[in-house]
Write a protein that holds these residues in place. Structure first.
Motif, PDB file in Angstrom:
ATOM      1  N   GLY A  40       0.838  -1.200   0.000  1.00 50.97           N
ATOM      2  CA  GLY A  40       0.000   0.000   0.000  1.00 50.97           C
ATOM      3  C   GLY A  40       0.872   1.249   0.000  1.00 50.97           C
ATOM      4  N   GLN A  41       0.505   2.237  -0.819  1.00 49.92           N
ATOM      5  CA  GLN A  41       1.291   3.469  -0.891  1.00 49.92           C
ATOM      6  C   GLN A  41       0.746   4.487   0.111  1.00 49.92           C
ATOM      7  OE1 GLN A  41       3.949   3.597  -2.603  1.00 49.92           O
ATOM      8  NE2 GLN A  41       3.712   1.890  -4.019  1.00 49.92           N
ATOM      9  N   PRO A  42       1.612   5.065   0.947  1.00 51.24           N
ATOM     10  CA  PRO A  42       1.129   6.035   1.942  1.00 51.24           C
ATOM     11  C   PRO A  42       0.754   7.363   1.294  1.00 51.24           C
ATOM     12  CG  PRO A  42       3.520   5.904   1.996  1.00 51.24           C
ATOM     13  CD  PRO A  42       3.060   4.862   1.015  1.00 51.24           C
ATOM     14  N   ALA A  43      -0.442   7.835   1.545  1.00 52.56           N
ATOM     15  CA  ALA A  43      -0.875   9.133   1.039  1.00 52.56           C
ATOM     16  C   ALA A  43      -2.131   9.550   1.796  1.00 52.56           C
ATOM     17  CB  ALA A  43      -1.161   9.085  -0.460  1.00 52.56           C
ATOM     18  N   ARG A  44      -2.275  10.834   1.996  1.00 50.48           N
ATOM     19  CA  ARG A  44      -3.481  11.379   2.619  1.00 50.48           C
ATOM     20  C   ARG A  44      -4.400  11.847   1.494  1.00 50.48           C
ATOM     21  NH1 ARG A  44      -5.564  13.943   7.257  1.00 50.48           N
ATOM     22  NH2 ARG A  44      -6.482  16.014   6.926  1.00 50.48           N
TER      23      ARG A  44
ATOM     24  N   VAL B 269      -3.341  14.424  -1.454  1.00 48.06           N
ATOM     25  CA  VAL B 269      -4.098  14.605  -2.699  1.00 48.06           C
ATOM     26  C   VAL B 269      -5.491  15.098  -2.328  1.00 48.06           C
ATOM     27  CG1 VAL B 269      -4.981  13.533  -4.795  1.00 48.06           C
ATOM     28  CG2 VAL B 269      -2.806  12.742  -3.824  1.00 48.06           C
ATOM     29  N   ILE B 270      -5.864  16.237  -2.899  1.00 46.17           N
ATOM     30  CA  ILE B 270      -7.187  16.807  -2.663  1.00 46.17           C
ATOM     31  C   ILE B 270      -8.021  16.610  -3.928  1.00 46.17           C
ATOM     32  CG2 ILE B 270      -8.508  18.886  -2.108  1.00 46.17           C
ATOM     33  CD1 ILE B 270      -6.023  19.982  -0.702  1.00 46.17           C
ATOM     34  N   TYR B 271      -8.967  15.673  -3.858  1.00 50.53           N
ATOM     35  CA  TYR B 271      -9.890  15.441  -4.971  1.00 50.53           C
ATOM     36  C   TYR B 271     -11.133  16.292  -4.743  1.00 50.53           C
ATOM     37  CZ  TYR B 271      -7.265  11.295  -6.522  1.00 50.53           C
ATOM     38  OH  TYR B 271      -6.309  10.437  -6.990  1.00 50.53           O
ATOM     39  N   ASP B 272     -11.352  17.240  -5.635  1.00 49.46           N
ATOM     40  CA  ASP B 272     -12.529  18.095  -5.555  1.00 49.46           C
ATOM     41  C   ASP B 272     -13.296  17.961  -6.862  1.00 49.46           C
ATOM     42  OD1 ASP B 272     -14.436  20.089  -5.380  1.00 49.46           O
ATOM     43  OD2 ASP B 272     -13.077  21.561  -4.500  1.00 49.46           O
ATOM     44  N   VAL B 273     -14.485  17.383  -6.787  1.00 47.84           N
ATOM     45  CA  VAL B 273     -15.293  17.179  -7.988  1.00 47.84           C
ATOM     46  C   VAL B 273     -15.524  18.496  -8.725  1.00 47.84           C
ATOM     47  CG1 VAL B 273     -17.530  16.377  -8.846  1.00 47.84           C
ATOM     48  CG2 VAL B 273     -16.399  15.141  -6.995  1.00 47.84           C
ATOM     49  N   GLU B 274     -15.638  19.590  -7.983  1.00 46.72           N
ATOM     50  CA  GLU B 274     -15.901  20.888  -8.606  1.00 46.72           C
ATOM     51  C   GLU B 274     -14.763  21.313  -9.537  1.00 46.72           C
ATOM     52  OE1 GLU B 274     -17.012  23.879  -5.795  1.00 46.72           O
ATOM     53  OE2 GLU B 274     -18.587  22.637  -4.889  1.00 46.72           O
TER      54      GLU B 274
END
Length: 352
Positions: free
Chosen positions: A8-12, A149-154
């Motif tokens: 597993g790769q560590p990421a927030r 990583v910030i995933y923002d649908v907008e």
């Protein structure tokens, strides 16, 4: 009974709608004081808006990220990093911007926060591909894996329908190859099938209704899972061909993946019957043809000749694809590989 290894790769990961508003607090949480915001030229205004939201912790903006991550651009960015005494990176955009952030991180070990605006998926991987003198070199290092990583649908709502389609097909390619990768394992396979299904369902909807929020959410969700797949296992023929074609002929990245994917899967199909059965359950048809048809359904080009590859490049690409041995479920044979590339060049349907 299969023996497997899962890394597993560590990421927030912060996923949702409006989540880009958390950027200032993430910068503060990481203790960053001099952040450089990266973007491509068309997304420069977005970069300046993010820099403004960060406030005094923003050191500046560098909006020269370029497709295929040319070393020359990275070297120019490194000059700015040194001049501004940067201690962290924020990347807003697709694979080009993420690639630049990774290239800088490889050389400096600076922490990265990435806000994707496409479905590229590279933000979830410790993989970097750089181009120099017409050749694309790929390497893996924990240094290049983004910390947040910030995933923002907008942020994806204004992505043009055509770009959304090819970006999503590029993501599907990560998941398809993860299913038959040498390091494949049950965890990644579960994510891969979920991701392929999510994107296959949502991309045609986006092609018709680009502002559909549910389709956008589903596509970004699928792309995230595809990125995890790409970062967790090795890749094979498809990615090797795309890197060869993109680096040699400067072809657009996502479009190249879209065109090559059905042909690479058809080539490998005889060697991966279980994977093909699993894909049938998700795609409801012959998988290679289903992906070829999906590309047509979303209005994507299906011929390498249509995106800038010269006919003389068929033999060049064949030679380069076979130059350095790499693992693939089916043995690499020159004539079938050349036929694969020739069919992709002409836009013909895939054939095993």
């Amino acid at each position: 009974m299969k023996t497997f290894v899962y890394n597993g790769q560590p990421a927030r990961v912060i996923f949702g709608s409006g989540t880009i508003s958390t950027l200032p607090e993430e910068v503060e949480r990481m203790g960053l004081q001099r952040v450089l915001v990266l973007a491509t030229p068309p997304q420069e205004a977005d970069a300046f808006r993010l820099a403004k939201s960060i406030g005094e912790r923003a050191a500046g903006v560098y909006a020269k990220a370029t497709m295929h991550t040319p070393v020359s651009v990275t070297e120019d960015a490194m000059r700015v990093v040194a001049e501004l005494n940067v201690d962290g990176l924020v990347a807003v955009g697709g694979g080009s911007t993420t690639g630049l952030a990774k290239a800088i991180a490889l050389r400096t070990d600076l922490p990265q926060i990435v806000a994707p605006t496409t479905y590229a998926g590279s933000e979830m991987t410790p993989i970097l591909g750089e181009t120099k003198d017409g050749a694309k070199i790929t390497q893996t290092s924990p240094k290049v894996l983004p910390e947040v990583v910030i995933y923002d649908v907008e942020l994806t709502m204004t992505l043009p329908a055509a770009m959304s389609g090819t970006s999503g097909m590029n993501a599907i390619a990560h998941a398809v190859e993860a299913l038959y990768a040498r390091e494949s394992n049950p965890v990644v396979s579960l994510m891969a099938k979920e991701a392929i299904g999510a994107l296959a369902d949502s991309l045609p909807v986006i092609a018709l209704r680009p502002q559909d929020p549910e389709a956008r959410w589903k596509a970004l969700y699928g792309a995230w899972l595809c990125g995890i797949c790409l970062g967790s296992v090795g890749m094979a023929l498809h990615h090797k061909l795309c890197h060869t074609l993109g680096g040699t002929f400067d072809l657009p990245h996502a479009e190249t993946h879209t065109i090559v994917l059905p042909h690479a899967l058809a080539y490998n199909a005889p060697a991966i019957p279980t994977v093909i059965d699993n894909l049938r359950a998700v795609l409801k048809a012959d998988p290679a043809m289903a992906l070829y048809d999906l590309a047509g359904q979303i209005g994507a080009k299906r011929a390498l000749s249509d995106i800038g590859m010269p006919q003389s490049g068929i033999d060049i690409a064949t030679d380069r694809a076979l130059a350095n041995p790499y693992w693939n479920p089916r043995a690499l044979e020159r004539e079938p590989i050349r036929e694969l590339i020739a069919r992709a060049y002409a836009g013909e349907p895939p054939q095993a």
